[in-house]
Design a protein around this motif. Sequence first.
Motif, PDB file in Angstrom:
ATOM      1  N   GLN A 293      44.840  56.490  41.731  1.00  0.00           N
ATOM      2  CA  GLN A 293      43.477  55.841  41.252  1.00  0.00           C
ATOM      3  C   GLN A 293      42.366  55.988  42.439  1.00  0.00           C
ATOM      4  O   GLN A 293      41.233  56.566  42.314  1.00  0.00           O
ATOM      5  CB  GLN A 293      43.576  54.423  41.064  1.00  0.00           C
ATOM      6  N   ASN A 294      42.850  55.895  43.621  1.00  0.00           N
ATOM      7  CA  ASN A 294      42.043  56.040  44.820  1.00  0.00           C
ATOM      8  C   ASN A 294      41.391  57.505  45.219  1.00  0.00           C
ATOM      9  O   ASN A 294      40.355  57.759  45.355  1.00  0.00           O
ATOM     10  CB  ASN A 294      42.685  55.601  46.340  1.00  0.00           C
TER      11      ASN A 294
ATOM     12  N   SER B  11      38.854  58.206  42.679  1.00  0.00           N
ATOM     13  CA  SER B  11      37.590  57.419  43.116  1.00  0.00           C
ATOM     14  C   SER B  11      36.738  58.280  44.010  1.00  0.00           C
ATOM     15  O   SER B  11      35.511  58.550  44.087  1.00  0.00           O
ATOM     16  CB  SER B  11      37.727  56.190  43.532  1.00  0.00           C
TER      17      SER B  11
ATOM     18  N   GLU C  71      38.169  57.396  29.397  1.00  0.00           N
ATOM     19  CA  GLU C  71      39.057  58.022  30.381  1.00  0.00           C
ATOM     20  C   GLU C  71      38.582  58.748  31.569  1.00  0.00           C
ATOM     21  O   GLU C  71      38.543  58.575  32.801  1.00  0.00           O
ATOM     22  CB  GLU C  71      40.027  58.995  29.624  1.00  0.00           C
TER      23      GLU C  71
ATOM     24  N   MET D 153      36.637  56.119  33.853  1.00  0.00           N
ATOM     25  CA  MET D 153      37.608  55.023  34.240  1.00  0.00           C
ATOM     26  C   MET D 153      37.575  54.676  35.647  1.00  0.00           C
ATOM     27  O   MET D 153      37.508  53.614  36.262  1.00  0.00           O
ATOM     28  CB  MET D 153      38.964  55.177  33.753  1.00  0.00           C
ATOM     29  N   PRO D 154      37.562  55.814  36.510  1.00  0.00           N
ATOM     30  CA  PRO D 154      37.388  55.453  38.114  1.00  0.00           C
ATOM     31  C   PRO D 154      36.403  54.715  38.437  1.00  0.00           C
ATOM     32  O   PRO D 154      36.399  53.790  39.525  1.00  0.00           O
ATOM     33  CB  PRO D 154      37.592  56.727  38.663  1.00  0.00           C
TER      34      PRO D 154
ATOM     35  N   ASP E  54      37.223  51.126  37.231  1.00  0.00           N
ATOM     36  CA  ASP E  54      38.196  50.346  38.014  1.00  0.00           C
ATOM     37  C   ASP E  54      37.503  50.009  39.302  1.00  0.00           C
ATOM     38  O   ASP E  54      37.775  48.943  39.906  1.00  0.00           O
ATOM     39  CB  ASP E  54      39.432  51.331  38.445  1.00  0.00           C
TER      40      ASP E  54
ATOM     41  N   ARG F 152      35.443  46.451  38.270  1.00  0.00           N
ATOM     42  CA  ARG F 152      36.038  45.338  37.624  1.00  0.00           C
ATOM     43  C   ARG F 152      36.762  44.821  38.931  1.00  0.00           C
ATOM     44  O   ARG F 152      36.919  45.193  40.036  1.00  0.00           O
ATOM     45  CB  ARG F 152      37.168  45.947  36.735  1.00  0.00           C
TER      46      ARG F 152
ATOM     47  N   GLU G 154      39.778  42.773  41.018  1.00  0.00           N
ATOM     48  CA  GLU G 154      41.317  43.188  41.302  1.00  0.00           C
ATOM     49  C   GLU G 154      41.942  42.780  40.452  1.00  0.00           C
ATOM     50  O   GLU G 154      41.579  41.459  39.991  1.00  0.00           O
ATOM     51  CB  GLU G 154      41.457  42.779  42.909  1.00  0.00           C
TER      52      GLU G 154
ATOM     53  N   ARG H 131      44.131  45.440  34.721  1.00  0.00           N
ATOM     54  CA  ARG H 131      43.135  45.970  34.387  1.00  0.00           C
ATOM     55  C   ARG H 131      42.578  45.410  33.023  1.00  0.00           C
ATOM     56  O   ARG H 131      41.506  45.006  32.869  1.00  0.00           O
ATOM     57  CB  ARG H 131      43.207  47.433  33.926  1.00  0.00           C
TER      58      ARG H 131
ATOM     59  N   PHE I 298      38.766  44.430  32.197  1.00  0.00           N
ATOM     60  CA  PHE I 298      38.310  45.621  31.610  1.00  0.00           C
ATOM     61  C   PHE I 298      38.644  45.634  30.142  1.00  0.00           C
ATOM     62  O   PHE I 298      39.840  45.591  29.931  1.00  0.00           O
ATOM     63  CB  PHE I 298      38.410  46.676  32.308  1.00  0.00           C
TER      64      PHE I 298
END
Length: 305
Positions: free
Chosen positions: A4-5, A8, A144, A147-148, A151, A154, A156, A159, A163
């Motif tokens: 995920q990072n 981003s 989709e 989403m980054p 994320d 939102r 911590e 999810r 969200f």
Amino acid sequence: MTTQNEKSQNMQIGLVGLGKMGNNMRSRLKRAGIDVVGYDTNPAVSDVATLADLSAALQAPRIVWVMVPAGKITDSVVTELAGVLEKGDLVIDGGNSRFTEDFKHAAQLAETGIDYMDAGVSGGVWGLDNGYGLMVGGTAASVERAMPIFDALRPEGPRAEGFVHVGEVGSGHYAKMVHNGIEYALMQAYAEGYELLDTRSDIIKDVTGTFKAWQRGTVVRSWLLELLVRALEEDPEFDNIEGYVEDSGEGRWTIEEAIANAVPVPTISASIFARFVSRQEDSPAMKAVAALRQQFGGHSVKAVD
């Protein structure tokens, strides 16, 4: 496998509207490694001079988040974006637009192949550090793709606790409308309790302490309660605030939807009518509501002369 990072780090977004929430959102997105190009009519905070410059600064396919006041200003921004963006780009309206406006904006942008999503955003001025509760409407593909960004914004934790993809276009703002209607009712209940406690000073010797003691273990504990305690500690009698409370529209829309669908909402209705009363004469309860709005959203209050 891409984390995920890493997603981003590869993201870029245009952000239109750098007011209290928009500017904090820019900071939170940057913290997550997302490249943000911001535009605002105030050149002191804007990264680019025009929306056309914003489009040029973003790599296609672009994502542009709109965070400006609902109504004519949002209409103007969407119309201008329709002229400077391209097919395959995505516009997200994160303001407090009425859900029916989303249908219009989605159709307008679709004429040139631009996708559209609506995002109900809750968190106020505290969202920078705490994160924002997000309710979004749009296609699964658009969700989709963005989403980054969601994320990064939102809170911590899981999810699903910060969200939700509510449904198709318009559903995000509809959910936020109902959220705000509930918020109106909760604030009013706390405020009325405050007035009753404050009135009986012969019995209740510590109003602030009473509310503070409800923060752990009781069934009425909430973030709004914490904010009320904070407001009381700053001004125990609300001497510096008039009991005048505005409404941003969602409460009215919630009641209108309830009437249209024959759903009884007596508590929410009473809370909005109480705000109307506040504009006629001063009230300790409405001072509490005004203080709560200032605490969680940074909304302006009327100072006592």
